[in-house]
Scaffold this motif. Structure first.
Motif, PDB file in Angstrom:
ATOM      1  N   ILE A 151       5.861  11.638   4.255  1.00 15.21           N
ATOM      2  CA  ILE A 151       5.217  10.641   5.124  1.00 15.21           C
ATOM      3  C   ILE A 151       3.777  10.509   4.646  1.00 15.21           C
ATOM      4  O   ILE A 151       3.011  11.478   4.676  1.00 15.21           O
ATOM      5  N   THR A 152       3.428   9.320   4.190  1.00 12.31           N
ATOM      6  CA  THR A 152       2.160   9.139   3.473  1.00 12.31           C
ATOM      7  C   THR A 152       1.215   8.184   4.191  1.00 12.31           C
ATOM      8  O   THR A 152       1.652   7.328   4.965  1.00 12.31           O
ATOM      9  N   PRO A 153      -0.102   8.289   3.929  1.00  7.00           N
ATOM     10  CA  PRO A 153      -1.107   7.473   4.606  1.00  7.00           C
ATOM     11  C   PRO A 153      -1.453   6.210   3.830  1.00  7.00           C
ATOM     12  O   PRO A 153      -0.974   6.002   2.715  1.00  7.00           O
ATOM     13  N   ALA A 174      15.526  15.616  -3.817  1.00  5.47           N
ATOM     14  CA  ALA A 174      15.597  14.207  -3.430  1.00  5.47           C
ATOM     15  C   ALA A 174      14.546  13.954  -2.355  1.00  5.47           C
ATOM     16  O   ALA A 174      14.144  14.875  -1.639  1.00  5.47           O
ATOM     17  N   VAL A 175      14.105  12.709  -2.234  1.00  5.21           N
ATOM     18  CA  VAL A 175      13.031  12.372  -1.304  1.00  5.21           C
ATOM     19  C   VAL A 175      13.402  11.150  -0.475  1.00  5.21           C
ATOM     20  O   VAL A 175      13.943  10.167  -0.998  1.00  5.21           O
ATOM     21  N   VAL A 176      13.093  11.228   0.812  1.00  7.49           N
ATOM     22  CA  VAL A 176      13.069  10.042   1.673  1.00  7.49           C
ATOM     23  C   VAL A 176      11.599   9.804   1.997  1.00  7.49           C
ATOM     24  O   VAL A 176      10.950  10.631   2.643  1.00  7.49           O
ATOM     25  N   LEU A 177      11.065   8.686   1.519  1.00  6.22           N
ATOM     26  CA  LEU A 177       9.633   8.380   1.637  1.00  6.22           C
ATOM     27  C   LEU A 177       9.405   7.320   2.702  1.00  6.22           C
ATOM     28  O   LEU A 177       9.965   6.226   2.622  1.00  6.22           O
ATOM     29  N   LYS A 178       8.553   7.658   3.687  1.00  2.09           N
ATOM     30  CA  LYS A 178       8.100   6.664   4.654  1.00  2.09           C
ATOM     31  C   LYS A 178       6.622   6.386   4.406  1.00  2.09           C
ATOM     32  O   LYS A 178       5.757   7.197   4.726  1.00  2.09           O
ATOM     33  N   PRO A 179       6.309   5.228   3.817  1.00  2.00           N
ATOM     34  CA  PRO A 179       4.902   4.902   3.561  1.00  2.00           C
ATOM     35  C   PRO A 179       4.202   4.429   4.834  1.00  2.00           C
ATOM     36  O   PRO A 179       4.847   4.101   5.836  1.00  2.00           O
ATOM     37  N   LEU A 204      15.510   9.031  -4.758  1.00  2.00           N
ATOM     38  CA  LEU A 204      14.343   8.472  -4.076  1.00  2.00           C
ATOM     39  C   LEU A 204      14.809   7.354  -3.165  1.00  2.00           C
ATOM     40  O   LEU A 204      15.532   6.443  -3.597  1.00  2.00           O
ATOM     41  N   ASN A 205      14.393   7.420  -1.913  1.00  2.00           N
ATOM     42  CA  ASN A 205      14.718   6.397  -0.921  1.00  2.00           C
ATOM     43  C   ASN A 205      13.429   6.039  -0.187  1.00  2.00           C
ATOM     44  O   ASN A 205      12.723   6.932   0.296  1.00  2.00           O
ATOM     45  N   VAL A 206      13.098   4.747  -0.156  1.00  2.00           N
ATOM     46  CA  VAL A 206      11.847   4.299   0.453  1.00  2.00           C
ATOM     47  C   VAL A 206      12.159   3.470   1.691  1.00  2.00           C
ATOM     48  O   VAL A 206      12.830   2.440   1.608  1.00  2.00           O
TER      49      VAL A 206
END
Length: 476
Positions: A151-153, A174-179, A204-206
Motif C-alpha cells: 500500500i503506497t503513498p 507475488a504482490v497485490v499493489l494498492k496505489p 504483480l496485480n495493481v
C-alpha cells in the motif's frame, strides 16, 4: 495534460475493466487528466486469487531469471523516463525537475533489486559447537513469503512503489499493489513495464481503489503473508491492529528536525536546508519541518534562509523553472492554513509566506513558535518550517527528541564530539551528520522509531523482511 494510458486495473497478467471508475484531476490545473478504475471487494479478492497462482510461478524462477526481469524493468524506465516524469507532474503536481530526479532514483532502485536477487543467501551453522550437535551439519536458507500486499503513498509514486515491488520480486514473492488514490497512473505505468519485461502472470496485480473499501480485504485475508505500508501514523496503527500474525512493515510520518550548531559554510547549509524544507512542497516523509539554530548564528541564518526561499519559483509543475508547485489537494492547504492561524494565535510570527490559493501554498517560515503547536509537533507535509534558536547543544538534542516521531534527523557541526553525541542521543532511525534529514539513497536502511513506524526499507533490508528464514539440519 490529458494522459494516454489505458486506464484499467491489472490482474493475472490481464488488463481489466472495473465496475466503477472516477475522474482523476490534476492538483495544479484542477482539470480531469484521466478516468481510472476503482476496484471493489470482489475484484480485489480476484486479485488475491491471481496472486496465489503468481506466487507459485515466480517462486519457480531462478534468482538469475528474477534478476533479469528487474534489470529489464530498470532499462525500460530509462528508455521512457521523460514519459514517466510527465505522468508525475500531471497526477501529483511534482515539478518536472523533481519528477525526473524521482524517475532516476526509480531506475537505480530496480537496478539495486536486480543485483540483490542474486545475493539472497543463508549461512552455515556450527552445530557441533554444542555437545548434542556432534555429527550434524546445518545451514539456513531464505524463502519467499508468498503474497505481499503493498500500500503506497502519493508523494513518490514511482520510487516508493519500486521499494515494495523491487525487493518482493527479487525474493520471489507475488504482490497485490494498492496505489494512492491520487497517483494510480504511475502504478499502472509500472505494471505495463513489468508485463513487457516478462514477469509471470499473477506475480504483480495493481488494484486502484479506496482504502476504506478494499484496505481491510488486503490486510485481513489469510492468503496475504505480509503487508508493507507507507502512509500516515493513524492508518498504519489501524492496519497493524487488523493484520494479526502477518509480517507488517510500516513507514509512517515524521516532523524531521535539523540542528545547525557550527559550520564553515553557512550559505551551503542554508541552501541545503531550504531544499530539504520545500522540495516537492514539503510533501516528503523526511522533509525538514523543525530547524534549531545556535543562537549565535540564528539571525544571520534566518536572514539568509528568507532570501534563499524568496528565490524559489512557484508555479506550473511542467515549467522547467518551477521549484514549488501545488499540494496534493486544496484540503491539505486548508489544513495547513488552520495550523498557521493556531500558531499566530499562540504568539508565533510568520516571517515569510503563509498564504495559499487553492492547493498552492507559499513556502512559509514560522518563528517564535512553541513546540506544542500543531505545525511543530504534528506532521505538516507542506512547505512550512518552524525555526527556533537554542543556547546549548544539549538543549538542541532535547528539542529534537521532544517529538512523537523519530524517522531521520540532521546535525550540522564542526565538532566530532558533538557529532557522536548526536548519533548516540537523538532518538531516530537515521542521523545525517553534516547534512539534512531529507537525504536518502535507495540501498541504505530506511525507517523510524516511535510513531514513525517499524521495520526497514532499502533493498537489502526489505528483502530480509520479505523472506522467511528456514533451518536445514542433517544428521550424518
Amino acid at each position: 495534460m490529458k494522459t494516454d494510458l489505458v486506464h484499467q486495473y491489472y490482474v493475472d497478467g490481464k488488463w481489466m475493466d472495473a465496475e466503477e471508475t472516477i475522474d482523476l484531476k490534476s492538483p495544479y490545473w484542477g482539470q480531469v487528466i484521466a478516468t481510472v478504475p476503482q476496484v471493489n471487494k470482489e475484484e480485489v479478492a480476484k486479485a488475491i486469487e491471481s496472486a496465489e497462482q503468481g506466487a507459485q510461478r515466480i517462486k519457480k524462477l531462478t534468482p538469475l531469471e528474477r534478476s533479469e526481469i528487474l534489470e529489464k524493468v530498470s532499462r525500460l524506465f530509462k528508455e521512457r523516463a521523460e514519459e514517466a516524469a510527465r505522468i508525475l507532474a500531471s497526477e501529483a503536481a511534482k515539478p518536472l525537475t523533481a519528477a525526473r530526479a524521482e524517475v532516476e532514483r526509480t531506475i537505480e532502485t530496480y537496478k539495486f533489486a536486480a543485483e540483490e536477487a542474486k545475493r539472497i543467501t543463508g549461512e552455515t551453522i556450527p552445530m557441533d559447537a554444542a555437545k548434542s550437535g556432534k555429527g550434524r551439519v546445518a545451514f539456513t536458507m531464505r524463502e519467499p513469503l508468498g503474497i505481499i500486499a503493498a500500500i503506497t503513498p502519493f508523494n513518490f509514486p514511482f520510487n516508493l512503489v519500486a521499494h515494495k515491488l523491487g525487493p518482493a520480486i527479487a525474493a520471489g514473492n507475488a504482490v497485490v499493489l494498492k496505489p494512492a488514490n491520487q497517483t494510480p497512473l504511475s502504478a499502472l505505468f509500472t505494471a505495463k513495464l513489468f508485463e513487457e519485461a516478462g514477469l509471470p502472470a499473477g506475480a504483480l496485480n495493481v488494484v486502484p481503489g479506496k482504502g476504506s473499501v478494499i484496505g481491510d480485504v488486503l490486510v485481513t485475508d489469510s492468503r496475504i503473508k505480509m503487508v508493507t505500508f507507507t502512509g500516515s501514523y493513524e492508518v498504519g496503527l489501524s492496519l497493524k491492529e487488523k493484520a494479526g500474525l502477518k509480517k507488517v512493515t510500516l513507514e509512517l510520518g515524521s516532523n524531521s528536525a535539523v540542528i545547525v550548531e557550527s559550520t564553515d559554510d553557512l550559505d551551503d547549509v542554508v541552501k541545503r536546508c531550504v531544499q530539504g524544507a520545500y522540495a516537492y512542497a514539503g510533501q516528503v516523509c523526511i522533509s525538514i519541518q523543525r530547524i534549531y539554530v545556535n543562537e549565535a548564528l540564528y539571525e544571520t541564518f534566518l536572514e539568509k534562509f528568507i532570501a534563499h526561499t524568496n528565490s524559489l519559483v512557484i508555479g506550473d509543475p511542467l515549467d522547467e523553472k518551477t521549484d514549488v508547485s501545488a499540494l496534493i489537494s486544496e484540503r491539505e492547504a486548508d489544513r495547513i492554513s488552520s495550523w498557521l492561524e493556531e500558531a499566530k494565535s499562540a504568539g508565533a510570527r510568520i516571517a515569510l509566506g503563509g498564504k495559499h490559493s487553492g492547493a498552492m501554498m507559499e513556502p512559509t517560515i514560522i518563528v517564535d513558535g512553541s513546540e506544542e503547536l500543531s505545525i511543530s509537533c504534528q506532521e505538516a507535509f507542506a512547505p512550512v518550517v518552524n525555526m527556533t534558536p537554542y543556547g546549548s547543544f544539549d538543549e538542541a538534542i532535547k528539542l529534537v527528541n521532544d517529538s512523537a516521531y523519530g524517522l531521520q534527523a540532521g546535525v550540522i557541526t564542526t565538532s566530532i564530539h558533538q557529532a557522536f553525541q548526536a548519533v548516540h542521543e537523538i532518538e531516530v532511525g537515521g542521523v545525517m551528520v553534516n547534512d539534512i534529514p531529507t537525504f536518502r539513497v535507495d540501498q541504505m536502511p530506511y525507517g523510524g522509531v516511535k510513531n514513525s513506524g517499524s521495520g526497514r526499507e532499502g533493498i537489502p533490508y526489505s528483502v530480509e523482511e520479505m523472506t522467511e528464514l528456514k533451518l536445514v539440519s542433517f544428521k550424518l
